[in-house]
Write a protein that holds these residues in place. Structure first.
Motif, PDB file in Angstrom:
ATOM      1  N   PRO A  49       0.799  -1.233   0.000  1.00 12.45           N
ATOM      2  CA  PRO A  49       0.000   0.000   0.000  1.00 12.45           C
ATOM      3  C   PRO A  49       0.832   1.285   0.000  1.00 12.45           C
ATOM      4  O   PRO A  49       0.446   2.271  -0.620  1.00 12.45           O
ATOM      5  CB  PRO A  49      -0.838  -0.113   1.270  1.00 12.45           C
ATOM      6  N   ARG A  50       1.980   1.304   0.657  1.00  7.95           N
ATOM      7  CA  ARG A  50       2.801   2.516   0.699  1.00  7.95           C
ATOM      8  C   ARG A  50       3.387   2.843  -0.665  1.00  7.95           C
ATOM      9  O   ARG A  50       3.693   3.988  -0.963  1.00  7.95           O
ATOM     10  CB  ARG A  50       3.934   2.353   1.706  1.00  7.95           C
ATOM     11  N   MET A  51       3.530   1.834  -1.501  1.00  6.89           N
ATOM     12  CA  MET A  51       4.112   2.039  -2.824  1.00  6.89           C
ATOM     13  C   MET A  51       3.174   2.820  -3.736  1.00  6.89           C
ATOM     14  O   MET A  51       3.611   3.397  -4.727  1.00  6.89           O
ATOM     15  CB  MET A  51       4.475   0.695  -3.465  1.00  6.89           C
ATOM     16  N   GLU A  52       1.881   2.853  -3.408  1.00  5.91           N
ATOM     17  CA  GLU A  52       0.914   3.580  -4.228  1.00  5.91           C
ATOM     18  C   GLU A  52       1.291   5.059  -4.326  1.00  5.91           C
ATOM     19  O   GLU A  52       1.271   5.642  -5.414  1.00  5.91           O
ATOM     20  CB  GLU A  52      -0.492   3.428  -3.668  1.00  5.91           C
ATOM     21  N   ALA A  53       1.659   5.647  -3.215  1.00  3.77           N
ATOM     22  CA  ALA A  53       2.025   7.065  -3.214  1.00  3.77           C
ATOM     23  C   ALA A  53       3.297   7.296  -4.023  1.00  3.77           C
ATOM     24  O   ALA A  53       3.392   8.260  -4.789  1.00  3.77           O
ATOM     25  CB  ALA A  53       2.208   7.563  -1.783  1.00  3.77           C
ATOM     26  N   ILE A  54       4.245   6.406  -3.901  1.00  2.60           N
ATOM     27  CA  ILE A  54       5.493   6.543  -4.657  1.00  2.60           C
ATOM     28  C   ILE A  54       5.231   6.376  -6.152  1.00  2.60           C
ATOM     29  O   ILE A  54       5.761   7.130  -6.969  1.00  2.60           O
ATOM     30  CB  ILE A  54       6.540   5.523  -4.162  1.00  2.60           C
TER      31      ILE A  54
END
Length: 88
Positions: A49-54
């Motif tokens: 999920p954190r990779m979505e912002a990146i």
């Protein structure tokens, strides 16, 4: 190294096909590439999920580079828009 491609057939409803065509046009890539990208991004969001912002930031940078935008002006525009919204 060449990328191995597997040809497959899928049945898509009309609305999904239109959405795929719209994505391909928006991203300026083929429908096959758009489908691969959409699946890859969905899998990334599910697994990380954190990779979505990146990934979103990477897409923004790609689009800005493509359009050869003046990043300093873009930053000023964003700051001004935020200031206006904060004063509402």
């Amino acid at each position: 190294m060449a990328k191995i491609t597997i040809r497959s057939t899928y049945a898509l409803d009309v609305d999904t096909m239109h959405q795929l065509e719209d994505l391909a046009e928006h991203w300026d890539i083929s429908k096959s590439a758009a489908l691969r990208r959409a699946i890859s991004e969905a899998a990334c969001r599910t697994q990380h999920p954190r990779m979505e912002a990146i990934a979103a930031l990477d897409r923004l940078h790609e689009q800005l580079a493509k359009k050869q935008m003046d990043l300093a002006q873009w930053e000023r525009d964003v700051q001004e828009e935020r200031r206006i919204r904060a004063n509402r």
